[in-house]
Scaffold this motif. Structure first.
Motif, PDB file in Angstrom:
ATOM      1  N   PRO A  79       0.797  -1.236   0.000  1.00 53.41           N
ATOM      2  CA  PRO A  79       0.000   0.000   0.000  1.00 53.41           C
ATOM      3  C   PRO A  79       0.825   1.279   0.000  1.00 53.41           C
ATOM      4  O   PRO A  79       0.391   2.294  -0.541  1.00 53.41           O
ATOM      5  CB  PRO A  79      -0.838  -0.117   1.272  1.00 53.41           C
ATOM      6  CG  PRO A  79      -0.098  -1.074   2.148  1.00 53.41           C
ATOM      7  CD  PRO A  79       0.554  -2.039   1.210  1.00 53.41           C
ATOM      8  N   GLN A  80       2.014   1.254   0.619  1.00 53.98           N
ATOM      9  CA  GLN A  80       2.852   2.448   0.683  1.00 53.98           C
ATOM     10  C   GLN A  80       3.982   2.340  -0.337  1.00 53.98           C
ATOM     11  O   GLN A  80       4.576   1.275  -0.504  1.00 53.98           O
ATOM     12  CB  GLN A  80       3.443   2.635   2.079  1.00 53.98           C
ATOM     13  CG  GLN A  80       2.431   2.675   3.197  1.00 53.98           C
ATOM     14  CD  GLN A  80       1.585   3.946   3.188  1.00 53.98           C
ATOM     15  OE1 GLN A  80       1.796   4.849   2.384  1.00 53.98           O
ATOM     16  NE2 GLN A  80       0.617   4.006   4.085  1.00 53.98           N
ATOM     17  N   GLU A  85       6.390   8.006   2.944  1.00 53.56           N
ATOM     18  CA  GLU A  85       4.928   7.967   3.031  1.00 53.56           C
ATOM     19  C   GLU A  85       4.479   7.281   4.315  1.00 53.56           C
ATOM     20  O   GLU A  85       3.567   7.753   5.001  1.00 53.56           O
ATOM     21  CB  GLU A  85       4.348   7.244   1.815  1.00 53.56           C
ATOM     22  CG  GLU A  85       4.405   8.022   0.515  1.00 53.56           C
ATOM     23  CD  GLU A  85       3.666   7.316  -0.599  1.00 53.56           C
ATOM     24  OE1 GLU A  85       2.953   6.330  -0.313  1.00 53.56           O
ATOM     25  OE2 GLU A  85       3.812   7.739  -1.759  1.00 53.56           O
ATOM     26  N   ALA A  86       5.107   6.148   4.617  1.00 51.79           N
ATOM     27  CA  ALA A  86       4.745   5.419   5.840  1.00 51.79           C
ATOM     28  C   ALA A  86       5.026   6.262   7.079  1.00 51.79           C
ATOM     29  O   ALA A  86       4.247   6.254   8.044  1.00 51.79           O
ATOM     30  CB  ALA A  86       5.514   4.107   5.906  1.00 51.79           C
ATOM     31  N   ASN A  87       6.125   7.000   7.058  1.00 46.89           N
ATOM     32  CA  ASN A  87       6.467   7.852   8.187  1.00 46.89           C
ATOM     33  C   ASN A  87       5.409   8.927   8.399  1.00 46.89           C
ATOM     34  O   ASN A  87       4.971   9.175   9.535  1.00 46.89           O
ATOM     35  CB  ASN A  87       7.833   8.500   7.958  1.00 46.89           C
ATOM     36  CG  ASN A  87       8.325   9.278   9.155  1.00 46.89           C
ATOM     37  OD1 ASN A  87       8.169   8.848  10.304  1.00 46.89           O
ATOM     38  ND2 ASN A  87       8.903  10.442   8.928  1.00 46.89           N
ATOM     39  N   ASP A  88       4.982   9.560   7.318  1.00 49.84           N
ATOM     40  CA  ASP A  88       3.977  10.622   7.421  1.00 49.84           C
ATOM     41  C   ASP A  88       2.623  10.081   7.873  1.00 49.84           C
ATOM     42  O   ASP A  88       1.948  10.679   8.725  1.00 49.84           O
ATOM     43  CB  ASP A  88       3.823  11.340   6.075  1.00 49.84           C
ATOM     44  CG  ASP A  88       5.040  12.166   5.715  1.00 49.84           C
ATOM     45  OD1 ASP A  88       5.829  12.497   6.618  1.00 49.84           O
ATOM     46  OD2 ASP A  88       5.214  12.472   4.518  1.00 49.84           O
ATOM     47  N   SER A 166       9.458   7.173  15.873  1.00 54.60           N
ATOM     48  CA  SER A 166       8.105   7.518  16.307  1.00 54.60           C
ATOM     49  C   SER A 166       8.083   7.950  17.771  1.00 54.60           C
ATOM     50  O   SER A 166       8.419   7.152  18.658  1.00 54.60           O
ATOM     51  CB  SER A 166       7.160   6.334  16.129  1.00 54.60           C
ATOM     52  OG  SER A 166       5.943   6.545  16.820  1.00 54.60           O
ATOM     53  N   PRO A 167       7.669   9.180  18.067  1.00 53.24           N
ATOM     54  CA  PRO A 167       7.542   9.597  19.469  1.00 53.24           C
ATOM     55  C   PRO A 167       6.553   8.733  20.243  1.00 53.24           C
ATOM     56  O   PRO A 167       6.749   8.470  21.436  1.00 53.24           O
ATOM     57  CB  PRO A 167       7.049  11.048  19.369  1.00 53.24           C
ATOM     58  CG  PRO A 167       7.502  11.516  18.009  1.00 53.24           C
ATOM     59  CD  PRO A 167       7.394  10.298  17.136  1.00 53.24           C
ATOM     60  N   GLU A 214      11.516  -4.579   6.330  1.00 48.48           N
ATOM     61  CA  GLU A 214      10.478  -4.378   5.308  1.00 48.48           C
ATOM     62  C   GLU A 214       9.894  -2.969   5.320  1.00 48.48           C
ATOM     63  O   GLU A 214       9.138  -2.600   4.417  1.00 48.48           O
ATOM     64  CB  GLU A 214       9.358  -5.398   5.484  1.00 48.48           C
ATOM     65  CG  GLU A 214       8.588  -5.294   6.796  1.00 48.48           C
ATOM     66  CD  GLU A 214       9.249  -6.025   7.957  1.00 48.48           C
ATOM     67  OE1 GLU A 214       8.589  -6.157   9.009  1.00 48.48           O
ATOM     68  OE2 GLU A 214      10.406  -6.479   7.817  1.00 48.48           O
ATOM     69  N   HIS A 215      10.248  -2.185   6.319  1.00 48.98           N
ATOM     70  CA  HIS A 215       9.742  -0.814   6.421  1.00 48.98           C
ATOM     71  C   HIS A 215      10.644   0.200   5.718  1.00 48.98           C
ATOM     72  O   HIS A 215      10.326   1.383   5.692  1.00 48.98           O
ATOM     73  CB  HIS A 215       9.617  -0.411   7.892  1.00 48.98           C
ATOM     74  CG  HIS A 215       8.669  -1.276   8.675  1.00 48.98           C
ATOM     75  ND1 HIS A 215       7.417  -0.857   9.057  1.00 48.98           N
ATOM     76  CD2 HIS A 215       8.786  -2.538   9.142  1.00 48.98           C
ATOM     77  CE1 HIS A 215       6.806  -1.827   9.735  1.00 48.98           C
ATOM     78  NE2 HIS A 215       7.623  -2.858   9.791  1.00 48.98           N
ATOM     79  N   LEU A 216      11.750  -0.261   5.166  1.00 54.21           N
ATOM     80  CA  LEU A 216      12.768   0.639   4.632  1.00 54.21           C
ATOM     81  C   LEU A 216      12.812   0.596   3.104  1.00 54.21           C
ATOM     82  O   LEU A 216      12.553  -0.443   2.497  1.00 54.21           O
ATOM     83  CB  LEU A 216      14.139   0.258   5.196  1.00 54.21           C
ATOM     84  CG  LEU A 216      14.235   0.206   6.717  1.00 54.21           C
ATOM     85  CD1 LEU A 216      15.569  -0.381   7.140  1.00 54.21           C
ATOM     86  CD2 LEU A 216      14.033   1.597   7.317  1.00 54.21           C
ATOM     87  N   ASP A 217      13.194   1.713   2.514  1.00 58.70           N
ATOM     88  CA  ASP A 217      13.368   1.745   1.061  1.00 58.70           C
ATOM     89  C   ASP A 217      14.539   0.859   0.651  1.00 58.70           C
ATOM     90  O   ASP A 217      14.491   0.207  -0.397  1.00 58.70           O
ATOM     91  CB  ASP A 217      13.612   3.179   0.582  1.00 58.70           C
ATOM     92  CG  ASP A 217      12.418   4.093   0.846  1.00 58.70           C
ATOM     93  OD1 ASP A 217      11.273   3.618   0.725  1.00 58.70           O
ATOM     94  OD2 ASP A 217      12.637   5.265   1.187  1.00 58.70           O
ATOM     95  N   ASP A 218      15.599   0.847   1.452  1.00 54.76           N
ATOM     96  CA  ASP A 218      16.771   0.017   1.167  1.00 54.76           C
ATOM     97  C   ASP A 218      17.241  -0.645   2.455  1.00 54.76           C
ATOM     98  O   ASP A 218      17.996  -0.052   3.236  1.00 54.76           O
ATOM     99  CB  ASP A 218      17.898   0.864   0.562  1.00 54.76           C
ATOM    100  CG  ASP A 218      19.109   0.024   0.169  1.00 54.76           C
ATOM    101  OD1 ASP A 218      19.052  -1.216   0.319  1.00 54.76           O
ATOM    102  OD2 ASP A 218      20.110   0.604  -0.286  1.00 54.76           O
TER     103      ASP A 218
END
Length: 300
Positions: A79-80, A85-88, A166-167, A214-218
């Motif tokens: 989806p992202q 995008e995921a961070n925002d 993430s705070p 899996e959350h990272l671009d690289d």
């Protein structure tokens, strides 16, 4: 507390009870131990209304994951499009992240393949760490912080540094560590440990990076960062999601060999690994959501 949680699932969404019972059947002792620990932290007053609220969050999360996995099965895309995008949309979104972390913590015992990863961590990784008065552990993107707390419980002299962008995650991890009486040995900081400008000069005996690749671009950047910040001979516990859609997954690993190749390419020796899958999936599924966990050692 486990009974109250399962009763709440039965009342609200009985279709999600089967997976929880399956998890209990496969790992009964660990299910009870982890489940009661998690529920005690999330509902210290043992309030039925809180159980119902937690189960609503968990069911909504599980439903959303099933929907995203189905869309991914059809479209072949997560989806992202990027970590940014995921961070925002997730990590810096207080309401989304709060519900996400609570639900994800509940999956650690309610989802059979997640509990299998917890068992691998406690039975295979933790015993490899030597008891020491100076054991220094880092957790990259701890989220709810469960893995780090397990190490602090196993090693009374260990000290943990957790770093998350993430705070919400940092506050939650610190709060739960405090509740467990571990707060004096755990310090969580809002920091992107993968950014070159924040690269730390400190080194650690062990590093945990669960549910991050899996959350990272690289993801290679993560492997390189772990290698740089481990002492020679240091150990790391790394997991990666394979063909598993999530609201914040961006890098699609299609098979375990992609992960092992990336980790080995960073200079690690792979000590042990497992791939955990849900016990049952929808008939005809081509992209089965799995979790791969690796124990690696830095050469030296």
């Amino acid at each position: 507390m486990i009974t109250e949680c399962l009763d709440s699932l039965q009342r609200q969404r009985p279709e999600f009870l089967k997976s929880a019972l399956n998890s209990r059947e496969l790992n009964p002792e660990l299910f009870e131990t982890v489940g009661n620990q998690v529920l005690r932290l999330l509902n210290p007053s043992n309030d039925r209304d809180v159980f119902d609220s937690l189960c609503r969050s968990y069911c909504a999360y599980t439903y959303e994951q099933n929907k995203l996995q189905l869309i991914y099965e059809i479209s072949g895309a997560y989806p992202q499009a990027s970590h940014g995008e995921a961070n925002d949309q997730v990590y810096q979104n207080h309401s989304v992240m709060s519900e996400y972390m609570k639900s994800l913590l509940l999956t650690q015992f309610l989802w059979p393949h997640h509990l299998q990863i917890v068992r691998f961590f406690t039975d295979a990784f933790s015993p490899l760490l030597a008891q020491s008065n100076s054991l220094k552990v880092a957790e990259f993107a701890p989220g709810h912080g469960m893995f780090g707390r397990l190490l602090l419980q196993a090693f009374p002299a260990a000290r943990l540094s957790g770093y998350d962008i993430s705070p919400v995650a940092v506050r939650m991890a610190q709060s739960l560590a405090d509740q467990e009486g571990l707060g004096q040995r755990a310090a969580y900081t809002v920091m992107d440990v993968l950014a070159k400008s924040y690269r730390m000069s400190d080194t650690f005996d062990a590093i945990v990076a669960g549910e991050l690749m899996e959350h990272l671009d690289d993801p290679r950047v993560l492997c390189e960062s772990i290698e740089e910040q481990l002492v020679p001979g240091g150990l790391a516990f790394i997991t990666a999601a394979l063909t598993a859609a999530n609201l914040d997954h961006v890098y699609e690993f299609k098979d375990p060999e992609e992960v092992t190749g990336m980790v080995s390419g960073a200079g690690f020796e792979i000590i042990d690994q497992i791939v955990a899958s849900p016990p049952s999936v929808r008939p005809g599924t081509k992209r089965i959501p799995r979790v791969q966990a690796l124990i690696v050692r830095k050469h030296g």
